[in-house]
Design a protein around this motif. Structure first.
Motif, PDB file in Angstrom:
ATOM      1  N   ILE A 189       0.822  -1.210   0.000  1.00 23.90           N
ATOM      2  CA  ILE A 189       0.000   0.000   0.000  1.00 23.90           C
ATOM      3  C   ILE A 189       0.857   1.263   0.000  1.00 23.90           C
ATOM      4  CG2 ILE A 189      -1.664   1.340   1.354  1.00 23.90           C
ATOM      5  CD1 ILE A 189      -2.863  -1.267   2.326  1.00 23.90           C
ATOM      6  N   ASP A 190       1.870   1.294   0.845  1.00 26.79           N
ATOM      7  CA  ASP A 190       2.597   2.545   1.078  1.00 26.79           C
ATOM      8  C   ASP A 190       4.108   2.333   0.993  1.00 26.79           C
ATOM      9  OD1 ASP A 190       2.426   5.275   1.515  1.00 26.79           O
ATOM     10  OD2 ASP A 190       2.685   5.092   3.678  1.00 26.79           O
ATOM     11  N   GLY A 191       4.546   1.432   0.135  1.00 25.77           N
ATOM     12  CA  GLY A 191       5.968   1.136   0.026  1.00 25.77           C
ATOM     13  C   GLY A 191       6.839   2.336  -0.329  1.00 25.77           C
ATOM     14  N   PRO A 192       6.473   3.148  -1.347  1.00 22.88           N
ATOM     15  CA  PRO A 192       7.319   4.304  -1.688  1.00 22.88           C
ATOM     16  C   PRO A 192       7.488   5.292  -0.548  1.00 22.88           C
ATOM     17  CG  PRO A 192       5.810   3.804  -3.486  1.00 22.88           C
ATOM     18  CD  PRO A 192       5.402   2.941  -2.341  1.00 22.88           C
ATOM     19  N   ASN A 193       6.430   5.588   0.189  1.00 24.89           N
ATOM     20  CA  ASN A 193       6.552   6.523   1.313  1.00 24.89           C
ATOM     21  C   ASN A 193       7.421   5.945   2.432  1.00 24.89           C
ATOM     22  OD1 ASN A 193       4.972   8.512   0.120  1.00 24.89           O
ATOM     23  ND2 ASN A 193       3.074   7.601   0.896  1.00 24.89           N
ATOM     24  N   ILE A 194       7.310   4.630   2.671  1.00 24.66           N
ATOM     25  CA  ILE A 194       8.161   3.999   3.683  1.00 24.66           C
ATOM     26  C   ILE A 194       9.628   4.112   3.275  1.00 24.66           C
ATOM     27  CG2 ILE A 194       8.739   1.799   4.780  1.00 24.66           C
ATOM     28  CD1 ILE A 194       5.810   1.024   4.569  1.00 24.66           C
ATOM     29  N   TRP A 195       9.914   3.878   2.000  1.00 19.01           N
ATOM     30  CA  TRP A 195      11.291   3.959   1.546  1.00 19.01           C
ATOM     31  C   TRP A 195      11.829   5.395   1.603  1.00 19.01           C
ATOM     32  CZ3 TRP A 195      15.616   1.949   1.543  1.00 19.01           C
ATOM     33  CH2 TRP A 195      16.646   2.386   0.715  1.00 19.01           C
ATOM     34  N   ARG A 196      11.012   6.382   1.251  1.00 19.23           N
ATOM     35  CA  ARG A 196      11.464   7.770   1.341  1.00 19.23           C
ATOM     36  C   ARG A 196      11.800   8.145   2.786  1.00 19.23           C
ATOM     37  NH1 ARG A 196       7.900   8.626  -3.170  1.00 19.23           N
ATOM     38  NH2 ARG A 196       6.079   8.755  -1.792  1.00 19.23           N
ATOM     39  N   PHE A 197      11.042   7.612   3.735  1.00 13.80           N
ATOM     40  CA  PHE A 197      11.354   7.859   5.142  1.00 13.80           C
ATOM     41  C   PHE A 197      12.708   7.257   5.507  1.00 13.80           C
ATOM     42  CE2 PHE A 197      11.344   6.052   9.454  1.00 13.80           C
ATOM     43  CZ  PHE A 197      11.260   7.227  10.200  1.00 13.80           C
ATOM     44  N   VAL A 198      12.998   6.056   5.000  1.00 13.07           N
ATOM     45  CA  VAL A 198      14.282   5.421   5.284  1.00 13.07           C
ATOM     46  C   VAL A 198      15.432   6.223   4.673  1.00 13.07           C
ATOM     47  CG1 VAL A 198      15.658   3.338   4.915  1.00 13.07           C
ATOM     48  CG2 VAL A 198      13.240   3.139   5.500  1.00 13.07           C
ATOM     49  N   VAL A 199      15.235   6.705   3.454  1.00 10.51           N
ATOM     50  CA  VAL A 199      16.297   7.467   2.788  1.00 10.51           C
ATOM     51  C   VAL A 199      16.602   8.754   3.546  1.00 10.51           C
ATOM     52  CG1 VAL A 199      16.896   8.721   0.678  1.00 10.51           C
ATOM     53  CG2 VAL A 199      15.835   6.469   0.533  1.00 10.51           C
ATOM     54  N   ARG A 200      15.593   9.378   4.117  1.00 11.16           N
ATOM     55  CA  ARG A 200      15.811  10.633   4.838  1.00 11.16           C
ATOM     56  C   ARG A 200      16.613  10.439   6.132  1.00 11.16           C
ATOM     57  NH1 ARG A 200      10.437  11.923   3.073  1.00 11.16           N
ATOM     58  NH2 ARG A 200       9.570  11.122   5.031  1.00 11.16           N
ATOM     59  N   LEU A 201      16.810   9.199   6.564  1.00 11.42           N
ATOM     60  CA  LEU A 201      17.643   8.942   7.728  1.00 11.42           C
ATOM     61  C   LEU A 201      19.127   9.112   7.422  1.00 11.42           C
ATOM     62  CD1 LEU A 201      15.853   5.765   9.167  1.00 11.42           C
ATOM     63  CD2 LEU A 201      15.562   8.141   9.902  1.00 11.42           C
ATOM     64  N   PHE A 202      19.506   9.101   6.141  1.00  8.23           N
ATOM     65  CA  PHE A 202      20.901   9.228   5.747  1.00  8.23           C
ATOM     66  C   PHE A 202      21.255  10.700   5.545  1.00  8.23           C
ATOM     67  CE2 PHE A 202      19.777   4.919   4.647  1.00  8.23           C
ATOM     68  CZ  PHE A 202      20.933   4.190   4.916  1.00  8.23           C
ATOM     69  N   PRO A 203      22.550  11.039   5.589  1.00  6.43           N
ATOM     70  CA  PRO A 203      22.953  12.422   5.293  1.00  6.43           C
ATOM     71  C   PRO A 203      22.490  12.856   3.909  1.00  6.43           C
ATOM     72  CG  PRO A 203      24.781  11.188   6.244  1.00  6.43           C
ATOM     73  CD  PRO A 203      23.687  10.195   5.991  1.00  6.43           C
ATOM     74  N   ARG A 204      22.250  14.138   3.760  1.00  7.41           N
ATOM     75  CA  ARG A 204      21.680  14.635   2.509  1.00  7.41           C
ATOM     76  C   ARG A 204      22.585  14.330   1.315  1.00  7.41           C
ATOM     77  NH1 ARG A 204      17.678  18.241   1.717  1.00  7.41           N
ATOM     78  NH2 ARG A 204      17.671  18.682   3.962  1.00  7.41           N
ATOM     79  N   THR A 205      23.903  14.417   1.522  1.00  8.35           N
ATOM     80  CA  THR A 205      24.816  14.183   0.398  1.00  8.35           C
ATOM     81  C   THR A 205      24.864  12.718  -0.035  1.00  8.35           C
ATOM     82  OG1 THR A 205      26.631  13.959   2.003  1.00  8.35           O
ATOM     83  CG2 THR A 205      26.273  16.143   1.019  1.00  8.35           C
ATOM     84  N   ALA A 206      24.436  11.809   0.831  1.00 12.92           N
ATOM     85  CA  ALA A 206      24.493  10.384   0.507  1.00 12.92           C
ATOM     86  C   ALA A 206      23.150   9.832   0.048  1.00 12.92           C
ATOM     87  CB  ALA A 206      24.970   9.589   1.717  1.00 12.92           C
ATOM     88  N   ARG A 207      22.097  10.636   0.069  1.00 16.30           N
ATOM     89  CA  ARG A 207      20.763  10.095  -0.217  1.00 16.30           C
ATOM     90  C   ARG A 207      20.619   9.626  -1.653  1.00 16.30           C
ATOM     91  NH1 ARG A 207      17.156  14.711   3.012  1.00 16.30           N
ATOM     92  NH2 ARG A 207      17.895  14.128   5.113  1.00 16.30           N
ATOM     93  N   THR A 208      21.175  10.367  -2.597  1.00 13.83           N
ATOM     94  CA  THR A 208      21.049   9.963  -3.999  1.00 13.83           C
ATOM     95  C   THR A 208      21.731   8.620  -4.242  1.00 13.83           C
ATOM     96  OG1 THR A 208      20.990  12.283  -4.685  1.00 13.83           O
ATOM     97  CG2 THR A 208      21.481  10.648  -6.380  1.00 13.83           C
ATOM     98  N   ALA A 209      22.941   8.438  -3.701  1.00 20.37           N
ATOM     99  CA  ALA A 209      23.661   7.180  -3.895  1.00 20.37           C
ATOM    100  C   ALA A 209      22.954   6.023  -3.215  1.00 20.37           C
ATOM    101  CB  ALA A 209      25.091   7.323  -3.365  1.00 20.37           C
ATOM    102  N   VAL A 210      22.485   6.231  -1.981  1.00 23.08           N
ATOM    103  CA  VAL A 210      21.803   5.167  -1.251  1.00 23.08           C
ATOM    104  C   VAL A 210      20.496   4.789  -1.956  1.00 23.08           C
ATOM    105  CG1 VAL A 210      20.616   4.603   0.903  1.00 23.08           C
ATOM    106  CG2 VAL A 210      22.837   5.724   0.960  1.00 23.08           C
ATOM    107  N   ASP A 211      19.758   5.786  -2.398  1.00 23.68           N
ATOM    108  CA  ASP A 211      18.486   5.521  -3.070  1.00 23.68           C
ATOM    109  C   ASP A 211      18.707   4.751  -4.366  1.00 23.68           C
ATOM    110  OD1 ASP A 211      15.578   5.878  -3.465  1.00 23.68           O
ATOM    111  OD2 ASP A 211      16.185   7.190  -5.100  1.00 23.68           O
ATOM    112  N   GLY A 212      19.676   5.184  -5.182  1.00 23.26           N
ATOM    113  CA  GLY A 212      19.931   4.484  -6.437  1.00 23.26           C
ATOM    114  C   GLY A 212      20.438   3.074  -6.225  1.00 23.26           C
ATOM    115  N   ALA A 213      21.353   2.895  -5.255  1.00 24.00           N
ATOM    116  CA  ALA A 213      21.881   1.558  -4.998  1.00 24.00           C
ATOM    117  C   ALA A 213      20.797   0.627  -4.468  1.00 24.00           C
ATOM    118  CB  ALA A 213      23.039   1.647  -4.014  1.00 24.00           C
ATOM    119  N   ALA A 214      19.923   1.132  -3.596  1.00 22.20           N
ATOM    120  CA  ALA A 214      18.845   0.296  -3.062  1.00 22.20           C
ATOM    121  C   ALA A 214      17.850  -0.080  -4.157  1.00 22.20           C
ATOM    122  CB  ALA A 214      18.134   1.013  -1.930  1.00 22.20           C
TER     123      ALA A 214
END
Length: 385
Positions: A189-214
């Motif tokens: 139901i809400d997978g994308p929002n759950i993942w965006r919450f997880v990504v926001r736990l990382f530093p801002r400079t690392a979010r793009t790399a973490v999101d793409g790798a995941a």
């Protein structure tokens, strides 16, 4: 010319007294120790929280299989989001219920004959003991009574303790099943929002790399789920057909049991195949049991030498040797759950690390296909003029 003594050179102090190679080795060593300590703490926490972690990982694997199906229902059949989620869950529950009902119905239908044949086989085994080793009926009976006495039916005996352990395991299984269903429902139901919450736990400079790798790792998990179903189907169909050709009873439940157990790589199909060999020994004798054993080994060789390298390997992007080592390590650390999740975790980690190291996330930050997670080709070498 006269020889002159060299002036005294002051002894090196601090890092200058250590060879550069030793300083490099020491720098690598303490960093590796820190990483190993963090991994050890993480494994310890996972083992302690296994009643939560295992259902959550099962829900993730099921979501990797059902999310593309729900997306297909929305894109091709124009289902609304809630209807696509409901249809995906209903399909999963229907398939699992049908398989379990098929096994239970077949076993119940063949249970009387299985029980009678087991008694006859046991009597034949006693006769074989008597004729081969010269044991009398009284000696065999006394031996069996001794084994029963060792089981100890008192309140401290292993049977009572085992019954309490089974009841505890049943409660844990029920709680885990409920957690799997709820986690899977929220992932769908809400997978994308759950993942965006997880990504926001990382530093801002690392979010793009973490999101793409995941996302790249998620594509690998999706392919793993699809290919694992195919491998399990081949195992179940092969062993089930061999059991049917040899005239074994319960050939259909054997095939279904092998299919379900094959989701545990290497071990699951082998264990359920051993059950088929035992049924062949009870019903048809040692010759048919040996033929059944040969069939099980043949199917396992087909899986190990054809399906794993040619189908599973490209899908999960992990070498077959790494698959075997991951399954063995997972089994040593966490038993059956470790063997179940070893390959997807290894595949996800491999793609995740390689995607970040390759810098592919700078070019394609949101991979959508397998070609997007390939490392960029190396530039052609320039020949000297």
């Amino acid at each position: 010319m006269f020889w002159r003594p060299k002036a005294d050179v002051p002894a090196a102090a601090g890092d200058d007294a250590v060879a550069p190679a030793m300083r490099t080795a020491a720098a690598w060593s303490w960093r590796l120790l820190v990483v190993a300590g963090l991994v050890g703490v993480l494994i310890f926490l996972i083992i302690q929280l296994r009643l939560i972690v295992i259902p959550l990982l099962i829900a993730v694997l099921l979501a990797a299989l059902l999310i593309p199906y729900a997306a297909w229902l929305k894109s091709r059949l124009r289902f609304p989001h809630w209807l696509a989620v409901a249809a995906a869950l209903l399909t999963l529950v229907t398939v699992l219920t049908a398989l379990i009902w098929l096994v239970v119905a077949q076993v119940r239908a063949g249970w009387p004959s299985l029980q009678d044949r087991s008694v006859d086989a046991f009597d034949e085994f006693l006769v074989w003991l008597s004729t081969t080793f010269g044991l009398s009926t009284a000696e065999i009976t006394a031996w069996i009574d001794g084994i029963v006495a060792e089981l100890d039916f008192s309140t401290q005996g292993p049977l009572v303790t085992g019954a309490l352990s089974v009841s505890t395991t049943a409660l844990e299984l029920l709680a885990g099943t409920v957690l799997v269903i709820f986690s899977l429902l929220f992932f769908l139901i809400d997978g994308p929002n759950i993942w965006r919450f997880v990504v926001r736990l990382f530093p801002r400079t690392a979010r793009t790399a973490v999101d793409g790798a995941a996302r790249a790792g998620w594509l690998t998990l999706t392919n793993f789920s699809k290919v694992q179903i195919f491998v399990a189907f081949v195992d179940g169909l092969g062993i089930g057909l061999i059991a049917w050709v040899l005239g074994l009873p319960l050939a259909l439940p054997i095939g279904v049991a092998v299919f379900l157990a094959s989701f545990v790589p290497f071990i699951g199909a082998l264990v359920t195949g051993s059950l088929a060999v035992l049924i062949a020994l009870v019903y048809n004798g040692p010759v048919v049991a040996l033929l059944m054993l040969g069939g099980v080994l043949l199917v396992q060789q087909l899986e190990g030498n054809v399906l794993q390298p040619l189908v599973m390997g490209p899908a999960v992007r992990v070498h077959p040797l790494a698959v075997v080592l991951a399954v063995t390590t997972g089994g040593l650390l966490a038993g059956i759950p470790g063997t179940l999740f070893a390959v997807p975790i290894a595949a996800f980690s491999n793609v995740f690390i390689r995607y970040i190291a390759s810098g592919r996330w700078r070019v394609i930050p949101h991979p959508m296909t397998l070609s997007d997670i390939q490392p960029p080709p190396a530039p052609p070498s320039q020949e000297r003029s």
